[in-house]
Design a protein around this motif. Structure first.
Motif, PDB file in Angstrom:
ATOM      1  N   LYS A 135       0.852  -1.189   0.000  1.00  0.00           N
ATOM      2  CA  LYS A 135       0.000   0.000   0.000  1.00  0.00           C
ATOM      3  C   LYS A 135       0.882   1.231   0.000  1.00  0.00           C
ATOM      4  CE  LYS A 135      -4.434   0.513   1.569  1.00  0.00           C
ATOM      5  NZ  LYS A 135      -5.423   0.892   2.538  1.00  0.00           N
ATOM      6  N   SER A 153       1.992   4.880   1.134  1.00  0.00           N
ATOM      7  CA  SER A 153       1.889   5.698   2.345  1.00  0.00           C
ATOM      8  C   SER A 153       2.474   7.065   2.074  1.00  0.00           C
ATOM      9  CB  SER A 153       2.676   5.063   3.495  1.00  0.00           C
ATOM     10  OG  SER A 153       2.096   3.863   3.876  1.00  0.00           O
ATOM     11  N   ASP A 173       1.808   4.836  10.985  1.00  0.00           N
ATOM     12  CA  ASP A 173       1.715   3.373  10.893  1.00  0.00           C
ATOM     13  C   ASP A 173       3.083   2.747  11.188  1.00  0.00           C
ATOM     14  OD1 ASP A 173      -0.993   3.497  10.035  1.00  0.00           O
ATOM     15  OD2 ASP A 173      -0.279   4.030   8.013  1.00  0.00           O
ATOM     16  N   ALA A 209      -0.406   5.371   6.044  1.00  0.00           N
ATOM     17  CA  ALA A 209      -1.064   4.807   4.872  1.00  0.00           C
ATOM     18  C   ALA A 209      -2.036   5.790   4.235  1.00  0.00           C
ATOM     19  CB  ALA A 209      -1.798   3.534   5.260  1.00  0.00           C
TER      20      ALA A 209
END
Lengths: 127, 552
Positions: free
Chosen positions: B69, B71, B93, B111
Motif C-alpha cells: 500500500k 503511504s 503506521d 497509509a
C-alpha cells in the motif's frame, strides 16, 4: 273657627311633634300617615296649611304635592325635609312648573313649628 | 521513496513551510482534514526538534510503498544528533530510523486512504429506459457497462453487471407487458453503490437472476400488478496508485509554495493578528463606554424610579384618603337621615313637657338640659349632612353676594359672645372688593365657623383680638381671619382639615367644622390656608374666585 292644618308624614314621632305643638292652640290639626291618605283628606276638607314629608313609602312628597296642587292651588305647603338628594332635582323641576311650596329643614322644634304656622296664617311675627 | 519535496530547516519560517507543505500533500492524498492537521502538527514539532539539534537538518516529503500500500512518507534528518523517535508518536503506521551513515534521521509512514467515490453531475443522470425490443436490451447492457467502468468496478464485475441487467430486462420483455429499467448510483448506509431499478407492469420479475452478486436486492409490488426490483452494488474504493501526472503535479505544487510566498503568508497572518488586536482593543473600549453609559442610565433610572415611587405613594395616600372620605360621607349621610325623625320627636316631646312643667319643678331644669342636648345632636347631624352633601351640588343655589355682608351678619350672630368679654373684633373691607358667586348659606357657615374657632382660641388669651381683612387679590377675593389666640401646634396643623379631627374637649366640637369648610371652599373653586404660631395666634386665609359662577 280656627285654621286647619294637615300634617302628612309616615313617621309617627314627627306627626306627634306637630300635634303636640298645636295642642291648646286655636289651630285644628289633622294627620295623615301617607301621601295617599293626605290627598284623600284634602278631597273632603279645605286646609289652610300643609306640612309635607318628602321621603315616604308609596306616594312620595313630590308626587303628593302634585296631587295636592290639582285640588288646591293656593294652600301653603311646607315640605319638611332633611334634604334628601334624590328629591332635590325633582323639587327644582316643581319650581319650573310653577308648583309653589316652601322648604323647612328637619328637625323642627316646637317654637319653629308655631313660628312658621303663625307667620303663614296671621302674618309676620317675631319670637 | 518517491520524493516530492525537500525543505531545509533553517528557521521558524522553514518549519512553517514544512508544516504547510505536508498539510497540502496530505489533503491532495485525501487524508481527512483531522489527519491532515495532525500530520502537519507532528511535522512542525519534529522539524523543530531536528532544527534545535543544530547542524544541517532537513525534511523530505514523499510517497512510499510499504505492505502493498502506498503511504505518505516523511523523513527527518539531522547531521548532528539522533532524532527522538518518540516525538512521532503512535499516529504513524510505521516509524523507523534512517540514514545512519551521514547523521541521524527517522522516517515516518502513514497509509494513504483508499480513493472514495464522489458523486458527479455527469453520473447522476437517471434516465428511464423502456424495454421494447432486443436492440433496447443491448443498449441497456452497454450503458450499464459504461457506468460500471466509470464507477471503478473492475472489468470482471463490469461484465457481470451488464449481463445481469440484460438478462433481467429480457425476462421482463418476454413476460409481456410494459417494462423499463433505470440505473445510476445511490447511497445506502453511508456507502455509494450502483443501482439498477427494474420495473414491469405485467408479470412477476424473477429476482433470483440478480443472484448473490449484489449487496442488496429488494422487490416490491403485487402479484399480477406492478412489479419492481431494485439491485444495489457497492462501488469499490480502489487503493491509491500514484500516477506520473500526480507526482509531477504535486512536486510542482510544493515548489510553487516558495519561501517568499511563505513570508507573505506570515506577514499577512501578522497583519490579521494586528487587525484582530485593534478590533479587540476597539471592542474593549466600546464595552467600557457602554458600561459607563449603562451605569449612568441605571443611576438616572434609579432616580426616576424613586421619584415615581414617591409620587405613587403620595397618590395612593390621596386615594386612600379620598376613599375614606367617600365611605365616611355615605355612612354618615345614611345615619344622619335616620336620626332626624326620631330626633324631631324627642325634641318636640321634651319641649311639650317643658311647656307643661313649672319652672320651680326640679324636672324643669333637666328637661331644659335634655332639650339643649337634643339641639346639639341636631346640630351634629346637620353638620354631618352638610359634609356628606359637599360632593353633590344639585341642590345648591348660587347667588352674588359681598363677603363683607356675610361678616356683618356674623357680627350680629356672635355679638352676645363679643360684648362684655373685652374682645376686639375688627372687620376691614378693602376698596372695590367685588361680590362673588356663592352658595350664601355655605360660605356664611364657613366664615362663622372660622370666627367661632377664633373666639374659642382667644378665650384664655390676654390679648383678645380678631381681625378680618377682605381685599381683592387678582382673580380672587382674599379674606383673612387672624386671632391672637393660643395657636395651633405644628404637629397637628397638617391634620386640622381632616374630618373628625378636633382639639376641643369632648362635646365641644364635632371635628367636622374645618373639614366641611374646606369642602365648601373647594366646591367654590377656592383655597383655604392656615398659618399659626403657638402662643401668638392663628391666621386663616380664604381665597375665593371672583369669576366662578354656577348655574342654579
Amino acid at each position: 273657627m280656627g285654621n286647619r292644618i294637615l300634617i302628612i308624614d309616615d313617621e309617627e314621632m314627627v306627626r306627634d311633634s306637630f300635634l303636640l305643638a298645636f295642642e291648646d292652640t286655636e289651630y285644628e290639626a289633622d294627620e295623615a300617615e301617607s301621601g295617599e291618605k293626605g290627598v284623600e283628606l284634602l278631597r273632603d276638607a279645605k286646609y289652610d296649611l300643609i306640612f309635607l314629608d318628602l321621603k315616604m313609602p308609596g306616594m312620595n312628597g313630590v308626587e303628593t304635592l302634585i296631587e295636592i296642587r290639582k285640588l288646591d292651588k293656593e294652600v301653603p305647603v311646607y315640605i319638611v325635609t332633611a334634604f334628601h338628594e334624590e328629591f332635590l332635582s325633582k323639587l327644582n323641576e316643581l319650581e319650573k312648573h310653577k308648583i309653589s311650596f316652601e322648604l323647612v329643614r328637619k328637625p323642627l322644634g316646637r317654637k319653629e313649628i308655631l313660628l312658621i304656622t303663625e307667620s303663614v296664617l296671621s302674618g309676620p311675627v317675631t319670637l | 521513496m518517491i520524493e516530492i519535496g525537500k525543505i531545509q530547516i533553517m528557521d521558524e519560517t522553514s518549519i512553517a513551510e514544512a508544516r504547510n507543505k505536508v498539510r497540502i500533500l496530505a489533503q491532495d492524498l485525501e487524508f481527512s482534514s483531522v489527519d491532515a492537521t495532525k500530520l502537519a502538527a507532528i511535522t512542525s514539532d519534529l522539524s523543530r526538534v531536528v532544527y534545535q539539534n543544530g547542524g544541517e537538518s532537513s525534511i523530505v516529503v514523499g510517497l512510499d510503498r510499504t505492505d502493498d500500500k502506498y503511504s505518505l512518507a516523511l523523513r527527518f534528518q539531522s547531521d548532528k544528533k539522533d532524532v527522538d523517535i518518540s516525538k512521532a508518536g503512535a499516529f504513524f503506521d510505521t516509524v523507523c530510523i534512517a540514514g545512519a551513515a551521514d547523521g541521524q534521521g527517522i522516517e515516518a509512514f502513514k497509509a494513504i486512504p483508499d480513493r472514495k467515490f464522489r458523486p458527479t453531475q455527469e453520473l447522476s443522470n437517471r434516465e428511464r429506459h423502456p424495454i421494447k425490443d432486443e436492440s433496447s436490451i443491448v443498449e441497456v447492457r452497454n450503458k450499464v457497462r459504461l457506468l460500471a467502468r466509470k464507477l471503478n468496478f473492475g472489468s470482471v464485475e463490469e461484465t457481470k453487471l451488464a449481463t445481469i441487467a440484460s438478462d433481467l430486462c429480457r425476462s421482463m420483455y418476454q413476460s409481456g407487458g410494459e417494462s423499463s429499467i433505470v440505473f445510476g448510483y445511490g447511497k445506502r448506509d453511508d456507502k455509494y453503490g450502483l443501482l439498477l431499478n427494474f420495473h414491469s407492469e405485467g408479470k412477476e420479475i424473477d429476482a433470483k437472476r440478480a443472484g448473490a452478486f449484489f449487496n442488496d436486492v429488494s422487490t416490491a409490488g403485487t402479484k399480477g400488478g406492478h412489479q419492481r426490483v431494485q439491485a444495489f452494488k457497492v462501488i469499490p474504493e480502489p487503493e491509491f496508485e500514484p500516477s506520473e501526472e500526480f507526482i509531477d503535479l504535486e512536486k510542482e505544487r510544493l515548489i510553487r509554495l516558495s519561501t517568499a510566498e511563505m513570508m507573505s503568508e506570515v506577514s499577512r497572518k501578522n497583519e490579521q493578528i494586528l487587525q484582530l488586536y485593534e478590533d479587540i482593543k476597539k471592542q474593549k473600549e466600546e464595552i467600557e463606554n457602554w458600561n459607563e453609559e449603562l451605569e449612568e442610565k441605571v443611576q438616572k433610572r434609579t432616580v426616576e424610579l424613586e421619584e415615581a415611587n414617591a409620587d405613587l405613594r403620595e397618590t395612593t395616600q390621596m386615594m386612600l384618603q379620598a376613599e375614606k372620605m367617600g365611605a365616611v360621607g355615605t355612612m354618615t349621610a345614611g345615619v344622619a337621615h335616620e336620626l332626624n325623625n326620631p330626633m324631631m320627636g324627642i325634641l318636640n316631646f321634651i319641649q311639650f313637657c317643658i311647656e307643661r312643667t313649672d319652672e320651680e319643678d326640679r324636672r324643669y331644669k333637666y328637661l331644659r338640659k335634655a332639650e339643649d342636648a337634643t339641639k346639639r345632636c341636631a346640630e351634629i347631624v346637620k353638620n354631618l349632612l352638610t359634609f356628606s352633601h359637599m360632593k353633590r351640588d344639585a341642590e345648591e343655589f348660587y347667588t352674588q353676594q359681598e363677603i363683607n355682608v356675610l361678616f356683618q351678619r356674623i357680627r350680629d350672630l356672635i355679638s352676645y359672645r363679643v360684648s362684655g368679654n373685652e374682645i376686639k373684633l375688627d372687620i376691614h373691607n378693602g376698596d372695590g372688593v367685588p361680590p362673588i358667586w356663592m352658595v350664601e348659606n355655605n360660605i356664611q357657615q364657613v366664615f362663622l365657623n372660622l370666627v367661632i374657632n377664633a373666639l374659642d382660641a382667644i378665650a384664655d388669651s390676654e390679648r383678645k383680638e380678631i381681625r378680618i381683612d377682605i381685599k381683592s387679590d387678582g382673580e380672587f377675593v382674599n379674606t383673612s381671619i387672624s386671632d391672637t389666640g393660643c395657636g395651633i401646634d405644628a404637629k397637628v396643623i397638617s391634620r386640622i382639615f381632616d374630618p373628625f379631627f378636633t382639639t376641643k374637649p369632648v362635646g365641644k366640637g364635632t371635628g367636622l367644622g374645618l373639614s366641611v369648610s374646606r369642602n365648601i371652599i373647594d366646591k367654590h373653586g377656592g383655597v383655604v390656608q392656615c398659618e399659626s404660631e403657638p402662643g401668638l395666634g392663628t391666621t386663616f386665609r380664604v381665597l375665593l374666585p371672583i369669576e366662578q359662577r354656577r348655574e342654579t
